[in-house]
Design a protein around this motif. Structure first.
Motif, PDB file in Angstrom:
ATOM      1  N   ALA A  49      13.471   0.286  -3.119  1.00 29.62           N
ATOM      2  CA  ALA A  49      12.534   0.768  -2.106  1.00 29.62           C
ATOM      3  C   ALA A  49      11.720   1.941  -2.637  1.00 29.62           C
ATOM      4  CB  ALA A  49      13.287   1.164  -0.841  1.00 29.62           C
ATOM      5  N   ALA A  50      12.374   2.856  -3.345  1.00 27.81           N
ATOM      6  CA  ALA A  50      11.661   3.992  -3.929  1.00 27.81           C
ATOM      7  C   ALA A  50      10.630   3.508  -4.945  1.00 27.81           C
ATOM      8  CB  ALA A  50      12.653   4.946  -4.579  1.00 27.81           C
ATOM      9  N   GLU A  51      11.029   2.582  -5.775  1.00 26.39           N
ATOM     10  CA  GLU A  51      10.119   2.028  -6.770  1.00 26.39           C
ATOM     11  C   GLU A  51       8.925   1.348  -6.089  1.00 26.39           C
ATOM     12  OE1 GLU A  51      10.238  -1.539 -10.023  1.00 26.39           O
ATOM     13  OE2 GLU A  51      12.024  -0.300  -9.845  1.00 26.39           O
ATOM     14  N   GLU A 105      18.650  -0.161   6.101  1.00 23.60           N
ATOM     15  CA  GLU A 105      17.973   0.881   6.893  1.00 23.60           C
ATOM     16  C   GLU A 105      17.774   2.135   6.050  1.00 23.60           C
ATOM     17  OE1 GLU A 105      18.781   3.505  10.873  1.00 23.60           O
ATOM     18  OE2 GLU A 105      19.581   1.472  10.807  1.00 23.60           O
ATOM     19  N   GLY A 106      18.750   2.442   5.206  1.00 23.64           N
ATOM     20  CA  GLY A 106      18.620   3.589   4.310  1.00 23.64           C
ATOM     21  C   GLY A 106      17.456   3.420   3.352  1.00 23.64           C
ATOM     22  N   ALA A 107      17.270   2.213   2.860  1.00 24.44           N
ATOM     23  CA  ALA A 107      16.146   1.928   1.968  1.00 24.44           C
ATOM     24  C   ALA A 107      14.818   2.086   2.702  1.00 24.44           C
ATOM     25  CB  ALA A 107      16.275   0.518   1.397  1.00 24.44           C
ATOM     26  N   LEU A 108      14.795   1.665   3.960  1.00 23.80           N
ATOM     27  CA  LEU A 108      13.579   1.816   4.760  1.00 23.80           C
ATOM     28  C   LEU A 108      13.231   3.282   4.945  1.00 23.80           C
ATOM     29  CD1 LEU A 108      11.301   0.672   6.500  1.00 23.80           C
ATOM     30  CD2 LEU A 108      12.909   0.616   8.419  1.00 23.80           C
ATOM     31  N   LYS A 109      14.222   4.120   5.197  1.00 27.85           N
ATOM     32  CA  LYS A 109      13.978   5.556   5.366  1.00 27.85           C
ATOM     33  C   LYS A 109      13.421   6.164   4.087  1.00 27.85           C
ATOM     34  CE  LYS A 109      17.438   6.329   8.932  1.00 27.85           C
ATOM     35  NZ  LYS A 109      18.695   6.984   9.274  1.00 27.85           N
ATOM     36  N   ILE A 110      13.964   5.767   2.965  1.00 26.27           N
ATOM     37  CA  ILE A 110      13.467   6.271   1.685  1.00 26.27           C
ATOM     38  C   ILE A 110      12.036   5.801   1.451  1.00 26.27           C
ATOM     39  CG2 ILE A 110      13.729   6.001  -0.831  1.00 26.27           C
ATOM     40  CD1 ILE A 110      16.774   6.155  -0.312  1.00 26.27           C
ATOM     41  N   TYR A 111      11.789   4.525   1.681  1.00 24.64           N
ATOM     42  CA  TYR A 111      10.453   3.954   1.494  1.00 24.64           C
ATOM     43  C   TYR A 111       9.421   4.669   2.367  1.00 24.64           C
ATOM     44  CZ  TYR A 111       6.747   0.416   1.303  1.00 24.64           C
ATOM     45  OH  TYR A 111       5.550  -0.229   1.138  1.00 24.64           O
ATOM     46  N   PHE A 128       7.392  -3.301   1.503  1.00 22.21           N
ATOM     47  CA  PHE A 128       8.826  -3.143   1.745  1.00 22.21           C
ATOM     48  C   PHE A 128       9.442  -4.519   1.947  1.00 22.21           C
ATOM     49  CE2 PHE A 128      12.446  -2.642   4.602  1.00 22.21           C
ATOM     50  CZ  PHE A 128      13.193  -1.712   3.901  1.00 22.21           C
ATOM     51  N   ASP A 129      10.606  -4.731   1.355  1.00 24.51           N
ATOM     52  CA  ASP A 129      11.333  -5.987   1.501  1.00 24.51           C
ATOM     53  C   ASP A 129      12.233  -5.876   2.728  1.00 24.51           C
ATOM     54  OD1 ASP A 129      13.153  -8.112   1.368  1.00 24.51           O
ATOM     55  OD2 ASP A 129      13.220  -8.073  -0.817  1.00 24.51           O
ATOM     56  N   PRO A 130      12.026  -6.693   3.762  1.00 25.35           N
ATOM     57  CA  PRO A 130      12.818  -6.587   4.986  1.00 25.35           C
ATOM     58  C   PRO A 130      14.311  -6.855   4.800  1.00 25.35           C
ATOM     59  CG  PRO A 130      11.145  -8.315   5.192  1.00 25.35           C
ATOM     60  CD  PRO A 130      10.995  -7.708   3.840  1.00 25.35           C
ATOM     61  N   SER A 131      14.709  -7.399   3.662  1.00 22.90           N
ATOM     62  CA  SER A 131      16.136  -7.626   3.435  1.00 22.90           C
ATOM     63  C   SER A 131      16.855  -6.349   2.982  1.00 22.90           C
ATOM     64  CB  SER A 131      16.340  -8.735   2.397  1.00 22.90           C
ATOM     65  OG  SER A 131      15.940  -8.302   1.114  1.00 22.90           O
ATOM     66  N   TRP A 132      16.103  -5.280   2.667  1.00 20.73           N
ATOM     67  CA  TRP A 132      16.702  -4.028   2.257  1.00 20.73           C
ATOM     68  C   TRP A 132      17.311  -3.315   3.461  1.00 20.73           C
ATOM     69  CZ3 TRP A 132      11.824  -2.445  -0.908  1.00 20.73           C
ATOM     70  CH2 TRP A 132      11.805  -3.159  -2.111  1.00 20.73           C
ATOM     71  N   GLY A 191       9.670   7.573   3.889  1.00 23.15           N
ATOM     72  CA  GLY A 191       9.564   8.986   3.546  1.00 23.15           C
ATOM     73  C   GLY A 191       8.695   9.223   2.332  1.00 23.15           C
ATOM     74  N   LEU A 192       8.867   8.406   1.315  1.00 20.05           N
ATOM     75  CA  LEU A 192       8.051   8.549   0.114  1.00 20.05           C
ATOM     76  C   LEU A 192       6.591   8.214   0.380  1.00 20.05           C
ATOM     77  CD1 LEU A 192      10.448   7.155  -2.611  1.00 20.05           C
ATOM     78  CD2 LEU A 192       9.572   9.485  -2.428  1.00 20.05           C
ATOM     79  N   ARG A 193       6.359   7.156   1.122  1.00 18.79           N
ATOM     80  CA  ARG A 193       4.964   6.778   1.431  1.00 18.79           C
ATOM     81  C   ARG A 193       4.262   7.887   2.222  1.00 18.79           C
ATOM     82  NH1 ARG A 193       2.486   2.584  -1.033  1.00 18.79           N
ATOM     83  NH2 ARG A 193       1.266   2.398   0.823  1.00 18.79           N
ATOM     84  N   LEU A 194       4.971   8.464   3.180  1.00 14.81           N
ATOM     85  CA  LEU A 194       4.406   9.549   3.977  1.00 14.81           C
ATOM     86  C   LEU A 194       4.131  10.768   3.109  1.00 14.81           C
ATOM     87  CD1 LEU A 194       3.598  10.699   6.738  1.00 14.81           C
ATOM     88  CD2 LEU A 194       5.986  11.316   7.081  1.00 14.81           C
ATOM     89  N   ALA A 195       5.082  11.144   2.282  1.00 10.22           N
ATOM     90  CA  ALA A 195       4.900  12.297   1.402  1.00 10.22           C
ATOM     91  C   ALA A 195       3.738  12.083   0.438  1.00 10.22           C
ATOM     92  CB  ALA A 195       6.188  12.565   0.632  1.00 10.22           C
ATOM     93  N   MET A 196       3.613  10.887  -0.096  1.00 13.98           N
ATOM     94  CA  MET A 196       2.526  10.596  -1.025  1.00 13.98           C
ATOM     95  C   MET A 196       1.175  10.635  -0.311  1.00 13.98           C
ATOM     96  SD  MET A 196       4.529   7.657  -3.216  1.00 13.98           S
ATOM     97  CE  MET A 196       3.058   6.847  -3.756  1.00 13.98           C
TER      98      MET A 196
END
Length: 63
Positions: free
Chosen positions: A18-20, A34-40, A28-32, A42-47
């Motif tokens: 997700a970070a990558e 909830e933790g992966a979604l939060k990371i994804y 985002f891959d929906p099979s990932w 969060g990074l998109r928002l920060a960027m």
């Protein structure tokens, strides 16, 4: 938010993916998890915020 007081742990496989994806601008891959979604998200928002701040710093129309 103070991130230094949080305990750290290694990222799971899907959190790393997700970070990558976030850094690459991939979907985002929906099979990932909830933790992966939060990371994804969060990074998109920060960027996006960083990009917005950079554009404001170099806005010549404000001079």
């Amino acid at each position: 938010m103070n991130t230094t007081s949080r305990s750290t742990r290694p990222l799971t496989y899907d959190e790393k993916k997700a970070a990558e994806a976030a850094f690459r601008g991939s979907a985002f891959d929906p099979s990932w998890s909830e933790g992966a979604l939060k990371i994804y998200e969060g990074l998109r928002l920060a960027m996006a915020r960083r990009k917005q701040q950079g554009a404001a710093e170099f806005d010549v129309s404000r001079n």
